[in-house]
Design a protein around this motif. Structure first.
Motif, PDB file in Angstrom:
ATOM      1  N   VAL A  52       0.807  -1.228   0.000  1.00 49.29           N
ATOM      2  CA  VAL A  52       0.000   0.000   0.000  1.00 49.29           C
ATOM      3  C   VAL A  52       0.834   1.270   0.000  1.00 49.29           C
ATOM      4  O   VAL A  52       0.317   2.356  -0.272  1.00 49.29           O
ATOM      5  CB  VAL A  52      -0.971   0.028   1.197  1.00 49.29           C
ATOM      6  N   GLY A  53       2.134   1.172   0.333  1.00 44.92           N
ATOM      7  CA  GLY A  53       2.938   2.389   0.394  1.00 44.92           C
ATOM      8  C   GLY A  53       4.422   2.094   0.391  1.00 44.92           C
ATOM      9  O   GLY A  53       4.863   0.991   0.733  1.00 44.92           O
ATOM     10  N   GLY A  89      -1.638  -1.481   6.352  1.00 44.11           N
ATOM     11  CA  GLY A  89      -1.350  -2.563   5.431  1.00 44.11           C
ATOM     12  C   GLY A  89       0.141  -2.790   5.315  1.00 44.11           C
ATOM     13  O   GLY A  89       0.921  -2.406   6.188  1.00 44.11           O
ATOM     14  N   LEU A  90       0.577  -3.428   4.216  1.00 43.38           N
ATOM     15  CA  LEU A  90       1.988  -3.728   3.982  1.00 43.38           C
ATOM     16  C   LEU A  90       2.673  -2.552   3.303  1.00 43.38           C
ATOM     17  O   LEU A  90       2.252  -2.102   2.235  1.00 43.38           O
ATOM     18  CB  LEU A  90       2.125  -4.983   3.117  1.00 43.38           C
ATOM     19  N   ASN A  91       3.753  -2.057   3.914  1.00 46.36           N
ATOM     20  CA  ASN A  91       4.546  -0.953   3.386  1.00 46.36           C
ATOM     21  C   ASN A  91       5.983  -1.418   3.146  1.00 46.36           C
ATOM     22  O   ASN A  91       6.479  -2.322   3.832  1.00 46.36           O
ATOM     23  CB  ASN A  91       4.571   0.220   4.362  1.00 46.36           C
ATOM     24  N   LEU A  92       6.659  -0.778   2.197  1.00 44.33           N
ATOM     25  CA  LEU A  92       8.076  -1.012   1.944  1.00 44.33           C
ATOM     26  C   LEU A  92       8.858   0.207   2.420  1.00 44.33           C
ATOM     27  O   LEU A  92       8.384   1.337   2.300  1.00 44.33           O
ATOM     28  CB  LEU A  92       8.334  -1.246   0.463  1.00 44.33           C
ATOM     29  N   LEU A  93      10.062  -0.014   2.943  1.00 45.19           N
ATOM     30  CA  LEU A  93      10.857   1.055   3.544  1.00 45.19           C
ATOM     31  C   LEU A  93      12.257   1.085   2.954  1.00 45.19           C
ATOM     32  O   LEU A  93      12.922   0.040   2.840  1.00 45.19           O
ATOM     33  CB  LEU A  93      10.936   0.845   5.064  1.00 45.19           C
ATOM     34  N   ARG A  94      12.725   2.284   2.628  1.00 46.32           N
ATOM     35  CA  ARG A  94      14.087   2.455   2.115  1.00 46.32           C
ATOM     36  C   ARG A  94      15.092   2.368   3.263  1.00 46.32           C
ATOM     37  O   ARG A  94      15.203   3.259   4.096  1.00 46.32           O
ATOM     38  CB  ARG A  94      14.231   3.802   1.402  1.00 46.32           C
TER      39      ARG A  94
END
Length: 497
Positions: A374-375, A387-392
């Motif tokens: 989602v982000g 929800g599921l987020n990805l992180l740098r």
């Protein structure tokens, strides 16, 4: 327990589950009998068919590299005969794919947390001292030590100083990263009170740090500049005493699981990571999101080779484009410093049976389950989308785990096949991929996912993990908290003056 496993019907290798397979042992898969040609250790791969040089090895149903020499059925496949296929930036196309999620929400579930003035939930009530610059680390420690001696802090979960070496002699984005990290730390809901200690002449001036922080709970955060008072330790103790008294009235209360934000991380992975612990954590992530909760997946370099699984689950084309930028910008980060993009796996990964980055990544991304992405978050950016987020953030265990916490996670699930004793400044639950590790390092490991290859039902293991997460959120300490191993690691990239 069968001593080996073919994970996907398309695979041309099996993974060893026993301690070791020896020459003469028989692997029987799909009605075919393969005689093992040499000793193959747990987590490593054995060929199921004859293959020629240049042929792709398939695991999890996807290629994990190509053979550098011919192998016969029953031979060991590893770094001596298998290489990565990965190369430079790729072209990606948004091809949305959704999966059936097996879980439904339960509105009756609750977690006992601290509801903060920001509207966020903390699962610990700790007093933190945060130096703005490494020059005052010692003074911060002196304040904490004196406070513990002189003040009744028994109602607190911890009194902790989070030292670091930064806050001065940094430039540009590097300096901004430090400020964003410290601002996020100061405002984290697991802290019920924070003393920010500055020196007075550093680049990271308290006045500019406040600008980065934006709004904060002025009732729970105190600021002190050492060069502006005669005795900064005495003044620091006085300010902390005020915070201790304010925290005396804090109480846990039942809150919906939608308040939970859980980080997903692996470290010291082995050949069982993608079979036991990571898929287990992926199912947990799917379950928590079904309850309205949030999970965050990071370790961008360990998405290389498996990134399309995440891209094709993007909730929108904008999220897809953000994910493409996340992957390609991290490759540019490697090139900027003249470093190889695919210098992975680590020596410990290889000893545990992982050969190529594709293999490592295909196991790593399983922690994200099958829910939609989602982000995509920048480093230290606060998570907002449920929800599921990805992180740098990089793959480094301490930096990545801290980054998950700095984006708002109250707890990190950390899967490992080799074991590690470290912990971030939030509870960092160690989940072993194999039972021998859980038994041998019981002082490190909080939960054993190795039961999944010991014929324990998958739902039983998942329910055990859910119970463990809720108990930890309710205040039960994990192993690293019991020994006080808690760290802050800031992502450093750039010039030091």
């Amino acid at each position: 327990m069968k001593g080996y496993l073919k994970i996907n019907a398309n695979d041309n290798v099996a993974v060893v589950l026993a301690d070791v397979l020896t020459a003469g042992d028989v692997v029987e898969v799909d009605g075919q009998r393969v005689v093992v040609q040499q000793e193959v250790a747990r987590g490593h791969k054995v060929a199921l068919v004859d293959m020629g040089a240049g042929q792709q090895v398939v695991k999890y149903g996807y290629p994990i590299g190509h053979l550098t020499q011919a192998v016969k059925a029953g031979e060991w496949i590893h770094t001596h005969n298998l290489e990565s296929d990965l190369c430079d930036n790729l072209e990606y196309t948004y091809t949305p794919k959704s999966y059936d999620v097996e879980f439904q929400g339960d509105d009756n579930l609750r977690v006992m947390g601290y509801l903060r003035a920001s509207g966020e939930m903390g699962i610990r009530n700790e007093l933190w001292i945060v130096p703005t610059v490494g020059c005052v680390n010692g003074q911060a420690q002196a304040i904490a030590e004196r406070l513990r001696r002189e003040c009744d802090c028994s109602h607190l979960d911890d009194v902790r100083v989070y030292t670091h070496n930064y806050g001065c002699s940094q430039l540009g984005d590097d300096h901004a990263n430090t400020q964003r990290a410290l601002a996020a730390l100061i405002k984290h809901p697991n802290a019920g009170g924070v003393l920010v200690l500055g020196l007075g002449c550093e680049n990271n001036q308290i006045a500019s740090l406040k600008e980065v922080m934006g709004e904060w709970d002025e009732d729970r955060v105190r600021f002190l500049v050492a060069q502006e008072v005669e005795d900064e330790v005495d003044m620091g103790v006085q300010l902390c005493r005020e915070l201790v008294e304010k925290m005396r009235m804090d109480r846990r209360e039942p809150l919906p699981l939608s308040y939970l934000r859980i980080g997903l991380k692996c470290g010291g992975s082995d050949g069982l990571s993608g079979i036991t612990a990571n898929p287990l954590v992926g199912r947990f992530s799917d379950w928590l999101i079904a309850q309205g909760g949030t999970t965050i997946l990071t370790e961008v370099p360990e998405m290389f080779g498996a990134e399309t699984f995440l891209m094709n689950r993007a909730a929108s084309e904008d999220v897809f484009e953000d994910t493409v930028r996340l992957i390609n910008s991290f490759k540019e980060y490697f090139r900027e410093y003249g470093q190889p993009i695919y210098e992975n796996p680590s020596p410990g990964n290889k000893q545990g049976g992982i050969t190529t980055l594709e293999e490592k990544s295909l196991g790593c991304v399983q922690k994200g389950g099958v829910q939609m992405v989602v982000g995509v978050l920048d480093y230290c950016e606060k998570v907002e989308r449920q929800g599921l987020n990805l992180l740098r953030a990089p793959g480094n265990d301490l930096v990545a785990t801290s980054a998950l916490a700095l984006s708002g996670c109250q707890l990190v699930l950390f899967t490992t096949g080799r074991g590690t004793p470290f912990g971030a400044f939030i509870p960092t639950m160690k989940i072993s991929t194999n039972t021998p590790l859980a038994k041998f390092k019981s002082s490190w490991i909080d939960f054993d996912a190795g039961a999944l290859v010991e014929q324990t039902a998958a739902d039983e293991v998942l329910n055990g993990l859910i119970d463990k997460v809720i108990a930890t959120s309710n205040g039960e300490r994990v192993r690293h908290e019991e020994v006080g191993a808690k760290e802050l690691a800031i992502f450093k990239s750039g010039v030091t003056l």
